[in-house]
Design a protein around this motif. Structure first.
Motif, PDB file in Angstrom:
ATOM      1  N   TYR A  15      10.873  -6.228   2.426  1.00  0.00           N
ATOM      2  CA  TYR A  15      11.234  -7.652   2.507  1.00  0.00           C
ATOM      3  C   TYR A  15      12.558  -8.003   1.804  1.00  0.00           C
ATOM      4  N   THR A  33      10.568 -20.810   6.281  1.00  0.00           N
ATOM      5  CA  THR A  33       9.563 -19.964   6.939  1.00  0.00           C
ATOM      6  C   THR A  33       9.831 -18.484   6.732  1.00  0.00           C
ATOM      7  N   ASP A  34      10.951 -18.167   6.077  1.00  0.00           N
ATOM      8  CA  ASP A  34      11.255 -16.761   5.794  1.00  0.00           C
ATOM      9  C   ASP A  34      10.943 -16.384   4.353  1.00  0.00           C
ATOM     10  N   SER A  35      10.195 -17.237   3.657  1.00  0.00           N
ATOM     11  CA  SER A  35       9.794 -16.905   2.286  1.00  0.00           C
ATOM     12  C   SER A  35       8.917 -15.662   2.309  1.00  0.00           C
ATOM     13  N   GLU A  36       8.798 -15.025   1.159  1.00  0.00           N
ATOM     14  CA  GLU A  36       7.996 -13.797   1.073  1.00  0.00           C
ATOM     15  C   GLU A  36       6.558 -14.064   1.536  1.00  0.00           C
ATOM     16  N   ALA A  37       5.995 -15.185   1.122  1.00  0.00           N
ATOM     17  CA  ALA A  37       4.604 -15.495   1.471  1.00  0.00           C
ATOM     18  C   ALA A  37       4.439 -15.703   2.975  1.00  0.00           C
ATOM     19  N   ARG A  38       5.405 -16.404   3.580  1.00  0.00           N
ATOM     20  CA  ARG A  38       5.310 -16.684   5.032  1.00  0.00           C
ATOM     21  C   ARG A  38       5.467 -15.401   5.849  1.00  0.00           C
ATOM     22  N   VAL A  39       6.413 -14.572   5.434  1.00  0.00           N
ATOM     23  CA  VAL A  39       6.634 -13.330   6.184  1.00  0.00           C
ATOM     24  C   VAL A  39       5.421 -12.414   6.013  1.00  0.00           C
ATOM     25  N   PHE A  41       2.358 -13.358   5.627  1.00  0.00           N
ATOM     26  CA  PHE A  41       1.322 -13.942   6.486  1.00  0.00           C
ATOM     27  C   PHE A  41       1.573 -13.553   7.942  1.00  0.00           C
ATOM     28  N   TYR A  42       2.836 -13.635   8.332  1.00  0.00           N
ATOM     29  CA  TYR A  42       3.210 -13.287   9.720  1.00  0.00           C
ATOM     30  C   TYR A  42       2.880 -11.823  10.015  1.00  0.00           C
ATOM     31  N   ARG A  45      -0.799 -11.257  10.402  1.00  0.00           N
ATOM     32  CA  ARG A  45      -1.313 -11.733  11.694  1.00  0.00           C
ATOM     33  C   ARG A  45      -0.863 -10.867  12.869  1.00  0.00           C
TER      34      ARG A  45
END
Ligand SMILES: CC(C)(COP(=O)(O)OP(=O)(O)OC[C@H]1O[C@@H](n2cnc3c(N)ncnc32)[C@H](O)[C@@H]1OP(=O)(O)O)[C@@H](O)C(=O)NCCC(=O)NCCS
Length: 141
Positions: A15, A33-39, A41-42, A45
């Motif tokens: 990351y 939406t490119d934060s560590e948490a969002r990525v 999560f992506y 999924r």
């Protein structure tokens, strides 16, 4: 320059380097939406569907890919400038499309900035079709 590179699934240990690459790449818009948490999560999924290209231990290209059960989506395709024109971008896209195919997704969509003319020309060269019958609309939830 050694022209050998490998393509591997993108993992969260990549990351920081990938975020840096996206931040430095014209035509790629990084945001919240490119934060560590969002990525993370992506990737959770959409396991194994996003990829990095690596040469001599350095990430030279990256792409996010996933699907919502109906359509595939590809985001943030970026190749380091010194590595462009060597097939890295196309190889990353093909890995993504293979992954989508394997789970039965028949079509993939991308979002390209209107002003990103080289990016648009790249996709057209690869056979992607611009949809003049659609626009993108967004709403903050
Ligand atoms: C767009 C980008 C990912 C292309 O990566 P790349 O590794 O240079 O592309 P490749 O070498 O795999 O090119 C594959 C084919 O597309 C062609 N191509 C590459 N860039 C092109 C462009 N800007 N316009 C037209 N054709 C292009 C290549 O000539 C090659 O064609 P060929 O197989 O017929 O010889 C890279 O230029 C980049 O990171 N750009 C900035 C970020 C960006 O715009 N990303 C897309 C956001 S939606």
């Amino acid at each position: 320059m050694n022209e050998n590179y490998t393509i591997e699934p993108l993992t969260m240990s990549d990351y920081p380097e990938v975020y840096q690459l996206w931040s430095e790449t014209e035509g790629v818009g990084v945001g919240p939406t490119d934060s560590e948490a969002r990525v993370a999560f992506y990737l959770e999924r959409n396991p194994g569907m996003s990829f990095v290209a690596r040469a001599d231990g350095t990430i030279i290209g990256a792409v996010l890919c996933g699907h919502d059960g109906r359509r595939g989506y590809l985001h943030h395709l970026a190749v380091r400038p010194e590595w462009r024109g060597k097939g890295v971008g196309q190889a990353l896209v093909e890995h993504c499309l293979d992954g989508l195919r394997q789970v039965g997704i028949a079509r993939c969509n991308i979002f390209v900035y209107t002003h990103n003319l080289p990016g648009r020309a790249f996709w057209e060269h690869l056979g992607w079709k611009e949809r003049s019958d659609l626009i993108v609309m967004s709403h903050d939830v």
